[in-house]
Design an enzyme around this catalytic site. Sequence first.
Site, PDB file in Angstrom:
ATOM      1  N   CYS A 149       0.707  -0.926  -0.241  1.00  0.00           N
ATOM      2  CA  CYS A 149      -0.504  -0.399   0.073  1.00  0.00           C
ATOM      3  C   CYS A 149       0.790   1.095   0.001  1.00  0.00           C
ATOM      4  O   CYS A 149       0.371   2.430  -0.818  1.00  0.00           O
ATOM      5  CB  CYS A 149      -0.721  -0.265   1.245  1.00  0.00           C
ATOM      6  SG  CYS A 149       0.247  -0.555   3.654  1.00  0.00           S
ATOM      7  N   HIS A 176       1.499   5.212   9.192  1.00  0.00           N
ATOM      8  CA  HIS A 176       0.946   4.160   8.925  1.00  0.00           C
ATOM      9  C   HIS A 176      -0.083   3.539  10.446  1.00  0.00           C
ATOM     10  O   HIS A 176       0.371   3.608  11.333  1.00  0.00           O
ATOM     11  CB  HIS A 176       1.916   3.116   8.798  1.00  0.00           C
ATOM     12  CG  HIS A 176       1.062   2.365   7.788  1.00  0.00           C
ATOM     13  ND1 HIS A 176      -0.182   1.009   8.193  1.00  0.00           N
ATOM     14  CD2 HIS A 176       1.470   1.821   6.294  1.00  0.00           C
ATOM     15  CE1 HIS A 176      -0.082   0.622   7.113  1.00  0.00           C
ATOM     16  NE2 HIS A 176       0.365   1.058   5.843  1.00  0.00           N
TER      17      HIS A 176
END
Length: 325
Positions: A149, A176
Amino acid sequence: MRIAINGFGRIGRTILRQVLTDPHADDITITRINDIAPPETCAYLLNYDSVYGPLPQRAEARDGALHVSGRVIPLTQIADPGALNLGATDLLMECTGKVKTRDDALRTLDAGATRVLVSRPCEGADVTCVMGANEDQMGAARIVSNASCTTNALAPLLRELESRFGILTGHMTTIHCYTGSQPMVDAPRGDTLVRSRAGAVSMVPTTTSAMKLIDRVLPDLAGRVTGAAVRVPTISVSAVDLTVRLKAPPADMAQALREMANDSAVIGLTEDPTVSTDLRGRPESLVLAPHETRVTGDQARIFGWYDNEWGFSARMRDMARRMTS
């Protein structure tokens, strides 16, 4: 396009949610879902999601299939991917997170998949592709890694910066959200000690696989951009905080980012003051925030959001279309 999904976790379920709710996904037929969890659990976790809320339709598991929105999707619980017997399937989306090498992926081809798209880094894949960065390198590859991602968020931005202004050096920090690779309470986990700490309690400085993958996806930038991660106690949406020195910086960096987003199919834009939850469900690989830009000489700080599940799953769909076209 006939697609099978192996692994009905966060990415597998998000892909199916997108197929069910996106009117532009009517070209996709899900031919099978395979997961070792009980069918009733698979249906329950599709119906109720802690990040994206209840599914608009009702999913039920009965008679060896998932029934949802008028679709009947065979649902199996086969642990060995080589035993799937995929039949008439154009592509397998490998979403278990356990296929890490070419040999692992070959097992799915042995099961009858024409091509396999792996939803993680995969050593020995024919190619590691990121939409908006190097998808033109795919060719006739049968085993494709969709990278990670963070790589999907960063690589298109780096490619645009390099082609427009030239990159001297850079450093990226991904802020994150926690993931299933982290424990909810302190417990031995991962290859770094801090990854063993409770993910929903502390900010955890750690590494990111994105930098190794950037060197694969954009080899011309190898050695020029470094990176790190800080895992934070939020359940979804992450951010890229990139500082770069440019060979020929633009006079107005914020405006340059607006133009970049306007020209890109995978980079979005937000002009509003936003926090991470505001970006939940955004399908772009990266959503730039020009008002967060800071420039000092040839050095620019660029900030963007990415829904690390929804955006990545959208790119899995895009990549599948490209692989089967």
